[in-house]
Scaffold this motif. Structure first.
Motif, PDB file in Angstrom:
ATOM      1  N   VAL A  80       0.844  -1.200   0.000  1.00 11.87           N
ATOM      2  CA  VAL A  80       0.000   0.000   0.000  1.00 11.87           C
ATOM      3  C   VAL A  80       0.880   1.251   0.000  1.00 11.87           C
ATOM      4  CG1 VAL A  80      -1.708   1.320   1.298  1.00 11.87           C
ATOM      5  CG2 VAL A  80      -1.926  -1.162   1.134  1.00 11.87           C
ATOM      6  N   GLY A  81       1.982   1.211   0.748  1.00 10.51           N
ATOM      7  CA  GLY A  81       2.898   2.345   0.775  1.00 10.51           C
ATOM      8  C   GLY A  81       3.463   2.675  -0.595  1.00 10.51           C
ATOM      9  N   ASP A  82       3.737   1.622  -1.410  1.00 10.31           N
ATOM     10  CA  ASP A  82       4.189   1.853  -2.785  1.00 10.31           C
ATOM     11  C   ASP A  82       3.154   2.643  -3.579  1.00 10.31           C
ATOM     12  OD1 ASP A  82       6.663   0.586  -2.673  1.00 10.31           O
ATOM     13  OD2 ASP A  82       5.820  -1.376  -3.152  1.00 10.31           O
ATOM     14  N   ARG A  83       1.875   2.453  -3.244  1.00  9.48           N
ATOM     15  CA  ARG A  83       0.801   3.047  -4.031  1.00  9.48           C
ATOM     16  C   ARG A  83       0.390   4.433  -3.538  1.00  9.48           C
ATOM     17  NH1 ARG A  83       1.056  -2.141  -4.299  1.00  9.48           N
ATOM     18  NH2 ARG A  83       0.223  -3.347  -6.046  1.00  9.48           N
ATOM     19  N   ILE A 194       4.282  15.210   9.230  1.00  8.48           N
ATOM     20  CA  ILE A 194       3.447  16.018   8.333  1.00  8.48           C
ATOM     21  C   ILE A 194       4.263  17.116   7.657  1.00  8.48           C
ATOM     22  CG2 ILE A 194       1.537  17.680   8.276  1.00  8.48           C
ATOM     23  CD1 ILE A 194       0.205  16.008  10.487  1.00  8.48           C
ATOM     24  N   THR A 195       5.170  17.718   8.399  1.00  8.14           N
ATOM     25  CA  THR A 195       5.882  18.907   7.893  1.00  8.14           C
ATOM     26  C   THR A 195       7.226  18.611   7.237  1.00  8.14           C
ATOM     27  OG1 THR A 195       6.867  19.263  10.088  1.00  8.14           O
ATOM     28  CG2 THR A 195       4.783  20.381   9.615  1.00  8.14           C
ATOM     29  N   SER A 196       7.827  17.427   7.509  1.00  7.08           N
ATOM     30  CA  SER A 196       9.221  17.239   7.117  1.00  7.08           C
ATOM     31  C   SER A 196       9.501  16.061   6.200  1.00  7.08           C
ATOM     32  CB  SER A 196      10.096  17.087   8.381  1.00  7.08           C
ATOM     33  OG  SER A 196       9.934  18.189   9.240  1.00  7.08           O
ATOM     34  N   LEU A 197       8.646  15.053   6.175  1.00  9.55           N
ATOM     35  CA  LEU A 197       8.949  13.884   5.349  1.00  9.55           C
ATOM     36  C   LEU A 197       8.826  14.231   3.867  1.00  9.55           C
ATOM     37  CD1 LEU A 197       7.232  10.923   7.236  1.00  9.55           C
ATOM     38  CD2 LEU A 197       9.662  11.479   7.119  1.00  9.55           C
ATOM     39  N   PRO A 198       9.729  13.715   3.037  1.00 10.00           N
ATOM     40  CA  PRO A 198       9.685  14.042   1.602  1.00 10.00           C
ATOM     41  C   PRO A 198       8.540  13.339   0.898  1.00 10.00           C
ATOM     42  CG  PRO A 198      11.366  12.388   2.009  1.00 10.00           C
ATOM     43  CD  PRO A 198      10.845  12.806   3.361  1.00 10.00           C
ATOM     44  N   ARG A 199       8.047  13.956  -0.147  1.00 10.97           N
ATOM     45  CA  ARG A 199       7.050  13.301  -0.987  1.00 10.97           C
ATOM     46  C   ARG A 199       7.767  12.237  -1.805  1.00 10.97           C
ATOM     47  NH1 ARG A 199       3.064  17.387  -3.997  1.00 10.97           N
ATOM     48  NH2 ARG A 199       2.047  15.367  -4.349  1.00 10.97           N
ATOM     49  N   THR A 200       7.175  11.068  -1.883  1.00 10.75           N
ATOM     50  CA  THR A 200       7.794   9.971  -2.619  1.00 10.75           C
ATOM     51  C   THR A 200       6.911   9.554  -3.774  1.00 10.75           C
ATOM     52  OG1 THR A 200       6.754   8.331  -1.149  1.00 10.75           O
ATOM     53  CG2 THR A 200       8.938   9.125  -0.534  1.00 10.75           C
ATOM     54  N   PRO A 201       7.498   8.965  -4.832  1.00 10.61           N
ATOM     55  CA  PRO A 201       6.684   8.567  -5.981  1.00 10.61           C
ATOM     56  C   PRO A 201       5.646   7.524  -5.601  1.00 10.61           C
ATOM     57  CG  PRO A 201       9.021   8.015  -6.303  1.00 10.61           C
ATOM     58  CD  PRO A 201       8.905   8.654  -4.985  1.00 10.61           C
ATOM     59  N   THR A 202       4.550   7.510  -6.287  1.00  7.36           N
ATOM     60  CA  THR A 202       3.488   6.525  -6.052  1.00  7.36           C
ATOM     61  C   THR A 202       3.297   5.684  -7.310  1.00  7.36           C
ATOM     62  OG1 THR A 202       1.785   8.105  -6.735  1.00  7.36           O
ATOM     63  CG2 THR A 202       2.317   7.997  -4.388  1.00  7.36           C
ATOM     64  N   ARG A 203       2.641   4.534  -7.132  1.00  2.27           N
ATOM     65  CA  ARG A 203       2.406   3.629  -8.253  1.00  2.27           C
ATOM     66  C   ARG A 203       0.911   3.475  -8.460  1.00  2.27           C
ATOM     67  NH1 ARG A 203       5.517  -1.779  -7.408  1.00  2.27           N
ATOM     68  NH2 ARG A 203       5.268  -1.877  -9.666  1.00  2.27           N
ATOM     69  N   ASP A 204       0.470   3.666  -9.669  1.00  2.00           N
ATOM     70  CA  ASP A 204      -0.956   3.586  -9.985  1.00  2.00           C
ATOM     71  C   ASP A 204      -1.299   2.165 -10.407  1.00  2.00           C
ATOM     72  OD1 ASP A 204      -3.554   4.237 -10.438  1.00  2.00           O
ATOM     73  OD2 ASP A 204      -3.208   5.157 -12.406  1.00  2.00           O
ATOM     74  N   THR A 205      -1.248   1.248  -9.435  1.00  2.00           N
ATOM     75  CA  THR A 205      -1.571  -0.152  -9.701  1.00  2.00           C
ATOM     76  C   THR A 205      -2.619  -0.623  -8.700  1.00  2.00           C
ATOM     77  OG1 THR A 205       0.285  -0.841  -8.302  1.00  2.00           O
ATOM     78  CG2 THR A 205       0.686  -0.718 -10.672  1.00  2.00           C
ATOM     79  N   ARG A 206      -3.313  -1.686  -9.054  1.00  2.00           N
ATOM     80  CA  ARG A 206      -4.387  -2.194  -8.211  1.00  2.00           C
ATOM     81  C   ARG A 206      -3.822  -3.025  -7.064  1.00  2.00           C
ATOM     82  NH1 ARG A 206      -9.472  -5.840 -10.488  1.00  2.00           N
ATOM     83  NH2 ARG A 206     -10.628  -5.967  -8.506  1.00  2.00           N
TER      84      ARG A 206
END
Length: 464
Positions: A80-83, A194-206
């Motif tokens: 789920v974290g990957d997504r 909320i304020t410091s963690l970087p945005r990471t890429p997500t995967r659009d998979t089911r």
């Protein structure tokens, strides 16, 4: 299948300066919250059992509920974290953990507390399933070993602080405050997340819900069945549960074969280096639990130390891990994991063997230096081995690699605890020394698997 490490300076090559410090602080606080709470509950279990009128045997579910919920949910949550993104998953975990802590404090029966602890374990799994993956986006590739070592230092500090915090709280308040203290710490951790963690890429998979159910049934059934067998509870039912868990595991593996994004990362486990690192980590934690669980009994029941003396004598284990962490973090970015981890595991095996061969009436120093040697070895082995797992996966599969790091640790701890229980049941009074011998032998096996990566590396170089 050949997996290459991401190129330094690539699009996901970490944070710098104050941004990295704040993001790492968010990860460290999140991990510390999860680890300290697990250690606190272990120490406070007799007090909790007395207050809620539960028997010692049934009260163990205050611990088991947390551990079981964590183990069966780590891999689905990593997927789920990957997504949805690793930072978002960490925040969800912190929110659940704080809510569950409040429910734990309000519990008045064993059932209520066990259910709240299961929710707490689920929240902790949200955090632990992605914490290593987040390091890949916080630290530049060339120094990621330092972040992994720092993460290991936080875990060791949590293990060391847990009993002390539990003793301090229980000396001035009742057991619900053990969970209420999570509220301010969790609130601060959530603020930084909320304020410091970087945005990471997500995967659009089911999301593969069927595999998640098979995963929960397989790991849950296998763990419960082995636990029942270790304690001699209903062998027929235990064997039936073992068979059911095995069938579910086989079905899970077959379902994962050939999938582009397997929940159980079969594609990564087919890589020799990744598989060896997972097995090395698993056996390393089995060895450590042989020691951690049996040693207090050895110190108190066999060597006549008090509870306070026992706590102090075991302190060299986490203290040594904390001391070596900064040096190993830098070294793991420069030297092969197969070399450093093998040396560390040989140190662990030597320390445990020295404990096994202790004189009948050892001094405190005789005990402390042996435990310190084993602890230092554990601190040497773990960061480079975790780094090897993390960088073996492509960056878009960092969540799967992070999940397997946690699975290796949790399964190793769980299996180690079951084997200790089985050893005590079979050998009685001689089990204490046997556990130390088994701890040393298991660490040697882990060292052998770790060293096998040297042969693989030489073969790869020769082919190239």
């Amino acid at each position: 299948m050949q997996v290459q490490e991401p190129a330094p300076g690539g699009p996901h090559d970490g944070l710098y300066g104050g941004a990295r410090t704040l993001a790492m602080l968010a990860v460290a606080l999140s991990v510390l919250l999860s680890v300290i709470d697990y250690a606190i509950a272990n120490v406070a279990l007799p007090t909790i059992a007395h207050d809620i009128h539960a028997s010692p045997s049934s009260s163990i579910w205050v611990i088991n509920a947390y551990q079981l919920a964590s183990v069966i949910s780590i891999l689905p949550l990593a997927a789920v974290g990957d997504r949805i993104g690793y930072a978002r998953m960490c925040r969800i975990g912190l929110a659940l953990f704080v809510l569950a802590s409040l429910l734990c404090a309000a519990s008045t029966t064993l059932l209520e507390l066990s259910l709240a602890r299961a929710l707490q374990g689920f929240g902790g799994a949200c955090i632990m399933s992605v914490n290593a993956a987040l390091l890949r986006f916080i630290y530049p590739h060339r120094i990621i070993g330092r972040g992994i070592a720092l993460n290991g230092l936080v875990i060791a500090a949590g293990v060391a602080l847990g009993p002390t915090i539990a003793a301090g709280v229980l000396s001035v308040a009742n057991w619900p405050w053990l969970f209420l203290i999570n509220l301010p710490l969790g609130g601060v951790a959530l603020l930084f997340a909320i304020t410091s963690l970087p945005r990471t890429p997500t995967r659009d998979t089911r999301f593969d819900g069927r595999s998640a159910v098979l995963n929960a049934l397989a790991f849950g059934s296998l763990i419960v069945s082995f636990d029942r067998l270790a304690h001699g509870d209903g062998p027929i039912g235990s064997v039936a549960l073992l068979g059911f868990g095995t069938i579910c595991l086989v079905a899970l593996v077959r379902r994962q074969l050939g999938r582009p994004d397997p929940l159980l990362p079969i594609d990564l486990l087919l890589l020799g280096g990744f598989r060896a690192a997972v097995l090395t980590g698993f056996l390393g934690f089995v060895a450590s639990n042989f020691f951690i669980i049996s040693m207090p009994f050895t110190l108190e029941d066999v060597l006549g130390r008090t509870a306070v003396q026992t706590g102090l004598l075991i302190t060299p284990w986490p203290l040594a891990i904390v001391v070596v962490a900064p040096f190993i973090g830098r070294l793991s970015d420069r030297a092969p994991a197969a070399v450093i981890s093998t040396i560390g595991l040989l140190m662990v095996a030597t320390g445990f063997c020295a404990l096994w061969l202790m004189p009948a009436r050892p001094s405190d120093l005789d005990i402390a230096w042996r435990i310190g040697l084993a602890g230092a070895g554990f601190g040497v082995f773990q960061p480079p081995n975790n780094r090897a797992m993390l960088v073996a996966a492509p960056v878009e599969r960092a969540g799967s690699a992070s999940g397997m790091i946690s699975v290796a640790r949790l399964l190793g701890q769980t299996v180690g605890a079951m084997l200790v229980a089985m050893t005590f049941a079979l050998l009685g009074s001689s089990a204490n020394r046997a556990c130390l011998a088994l701890a040393s032998a298991t660490a040697l096996c882990a060292a052998g698997i770790s060293a096998s990566r040297l042969r693989t590396s030489r073969t790869t170089v020769a082919v190239q």
